[in-house]
Design a protein around this motif. Structure first.
Motif, PDB file in Angstrom:
ATOM      1  N   ASN A 170       0.842  -1.192   0.000  1.00 56.19           N
ATOM      2  CA  ASN A 170       0.000   0.000   0.000  1.00 56.19           C
ATOM      3  C   ASN A 170       0.882   1.248   0.000  1.00 56.19           C
ATOM      4  O   ASN A 170       1.560   1.541   0.981  1.00 56.19           O
ATOM      5  CB  ASN A 170      -0.917   0.003   1.224  1.00 56.19           C
ATOM      6  CG  ASN A 170      -1.983   1.084   1.140  1.00 56.19           C
ATOM      7  OD1 ASN A 170      -1.928   1.975   0.290  1.00 56.19           O
ATOM      8  ND2 ASN A 170      -2.961   1.019   2.022  1.00 56.19           N
ATOM      9  N   LEU A 171       0.872   1.976  -1.110  1.00 51.55           N
ATOM     10  CA  LEU A 171       1.625   3.223  -1.255  1.00 51.55           C
ATOM     11  C   LEU A 171       0.680   4.415  -1.429  1.00 51.55           C
ATOM     12  O   LEU A 171       1.064   5.442  -1.987  1.00 51.55           O
ATOM     13  CB  LEU A 171       2.560   3.130  -2.463  1.00 51.55           C
ATOM     14  CG  LEU A 171       3.768   2.200  -2.325  1.00 51.55           C
ATOM     15  CD1 LEU A 171       4.404   1.947  -3.686  1.00 51.55           C
ATOM     16  CD2 LEU A 171       4.790   2.795  -1.373  1.00 51.55           C
ATOM     17  N   SER A 172      -0.529   4.291  -0.941  1.00 52.35           N
ATOM     18  CA  SER A 172      -1.547   5.311  -1.170  1.00 52.35           C
ATOM     19  C   SER A 172      -1.229   6.624  -0.462  1.00 52.35           C
ATOM     20  O   SER A 172      -0.570   6.656   0.576  1.00 52.35           O
ATOM     21  CB  SER A 172      -2.912   4.808  -0.691  1.00 52.35           C
ATOM     22  OG  SER A 172      -3.327   3.683  -1.428  1.00 52.35           O
ATOM     23  N   ASN A 173      -1.722   7.708  -1.068  1.00 49.97           N
ATOM     24  CA  ASN A 173      -1.665   9.047  -0.475  1.00 49.97           C
ATOM     25  C   ASN A 173      -0.236   9.470  -0.143  1.00 49.97           C
ATOM     26  O   ASN A 173       0.056   9.951   0.951  1.00 49.97           O
ATOM     27  CB  ASN A 173      -2.547   9.113   0.777  1.00 49.97           C
ATOM     28  CG  ASN A 173      -3.989   8.758   0.468  1.00 49.97           C
ATOM     29  OD1 ASN A 173      -4.522   9.127  -0.572  1.00 49.97           O
ATOM     30  ND2 ASN A 173      -4.623   8.014   1.356  1.00 49.97           N
ATOM     31  N   ASN A 174       0.634   9.279  -1.112  1.00 45.55           N
ATOM     32  CA  ASN A 174       2.016   9.711  -0.983  1.00 45.55           C
ATOM     33  C   ASN A 174       2.336  10.757  -2.045  1.00 45.55           C
ATOM     34  O   ASN A 174       1.426  11.373  -2.608  1.00 45.55           O
ATOM     35  CB  ASN A 174       2.950   8.501  -1.064  1.00 45.55           C
ATOM     36  CG  ASN A 174       3.019   7.743   0.257  1.00 45.55           C
ATOM     37  OD1 ASN A 174       3.341   8.307   1.296  1.00 45.55           O
ATOM     38  ND2 ASN A 174       2.707   6.451   0.223  1.00 45.55           N
ATOM     39  N   LEU A 175       3.621  10.961  -2.322  1.00 43.31           N
ATOM     40  CA  LEU A 175       4.054  12.022  -3.233  1.00 43.31           C
ATOM     41  C   LEU A 175       4.707  11.458  -4.489  1.00 43.31           C
ATOM     42  O   LEU A 175       5.517  12.122  -5.125  1.00 43.31           O
ATOM     43  CB  LEU A 175       5.036  12.958  -2.513  1.00 43.31           C
ATOM     44  CG  LEU A 175       4.565  13.546  -1.186  1.00 43.31           C
ATOM     45  CD1 LEU A 175       5.664  14.413  -0.572  1.00 43.31           C
ATOM     46  CD2 LEU A 175       3.289  14.365  -1.368  1.00 43.31           C
ATOM     47  N   LEU A 176       4.344  10.244  -4.862  1.00 47.10           N
ATOM     48  CA  LEU A 176       4.947   9.599  -6.027  1.00 47.10           C
ATOM     49  C   LEU A 176       4.494  10.281  -7.314  1.00 47.10           C
ATOM     50  O   LEU A 176       3.324  10.651  -7.460  1.00 47.10           O
ATOM     51  CB  LEU A 176       4.574   8.123  -6.066  1.00 47.10           C
ATOM     52  CG  LEU A 176       5.127   7.277  -4.914  1.00 47.10           C
ATOM     53  CD1 LEU A 176       4.492   5.894  -4.909  1.00 47.10           C
ATOM     54  CD2 LEU A 176       6.642   7.171  -5.014  1.00 47.10           C
TER      55      LEU A 176
END
Length: 248
Positions: free
Chosen positions: A184-190
């Protein structure tokens, strides 16, 4: 453009440089929340950058306190799984990590030496449930954290809402996450689809990948990422609130 967080607001850097007559260097930011901005990228009659909304833009000093350009996926892993509530290293970190040229400076920079007379960390903790802000209380937190420090034994990893801005060092990610099948990499700055493609290649056993809330560019890499996914075990890719359209 690179993503940025400032005073709780998230935006995209559209310009970096001077803004005369103001001294110093500035970022021209297009904010996700147009109400946070002041203009359309124009200052003093000069157009510095473009905005989709006429009030979504503003300038922030590059040295502004509290300005964050995010962190790496690996540093987010270290912060969550290897640093305890008191800022100290969890005792079950593998010995090789302290000698790794990438991990060692991260560990040295994040971990604080134990203060004399420091009380033990809490035995319970409130955690986020999925992508939401719903807190759940976990009893026996110290024991759970010790188990979770064995990242290489985890099948489900979440670093959602941790300002992850890069997925660099894919080979180290492969070493740290050999068994993970849900990430889960949600709601990041990618922002970089190419890095997502490299991640899929580095973690071929990944079945579920959540990228909700990230603004990924360039969109031409979407097809490349999906083509890469076809050679892996990926079965579920979540892209809600990424500003992508079906036409992309």
């Amino acid at each position: 453009g690179r993503r940025v967080v400032y005073r709780g607001d998230v935006g995209t850097i559209r310009y970096a440089g001077p803004v005369p007559p103001a001294p110093g260097l500035w970022y021209g930011v297009e904010w996700d929340n147009a109400a946070r901005g002041k203009h359309d990228g124009t200052q003093g009659g000069v157009k510095y950058f473009e905005c989709q909304h006429p009030t979504a833009g503003s300038f922030v000093r590059q040295t502004a306190a509290g300005l964050s350009l995010g962190t790496s996926f690996i540093e987010a892993l270290v912060r969550k799984y290897w640093i305890d509530e008191t800022g100290q290293l969890v005792g079950s970190i593998p010995a090789w990590a302290h000698e790794n040229p990438i991990l060692r400076p991260i560990l040295d920079g994040l971990a604080r030496p134990p203060a004399k007379g420091t009380a033990p960390g809490p035995t319970s903790r409130n955690l986020r449930l999925g992508d939401t802000a719903l807190p759940i209380e976990v009893r026996g937190w110290a024991q759970a954290q010790t188990r979770m420090a064995h990242i290489d034994q985890l099948a489900d990893i979440s670093v959602a809402n941790t300002q992850v801005a890069s997925l660099d060092h894919p080979e180290l990610i492969r070493t740290l996450c050999p068994l993970v099948d849900e990430l889960n990499l949600s709601n990041n700055l990618l922002t970089n689809w190419a890095e997502v493609t490299e991640l899929l290649a580095a973690v071929p056993q990944l079945c579920t990948l959540r990228l909700n809330g990230n603004r990924l560019e360039p969109r031409s890499f979407v097809s490349a990422s999906l083509a890469s996914a076809a050679t892996t075990q990926l079965r579920s890719l979540s892209l809600n609130h990424t500003d992508l359209q079906w036409a992309d």
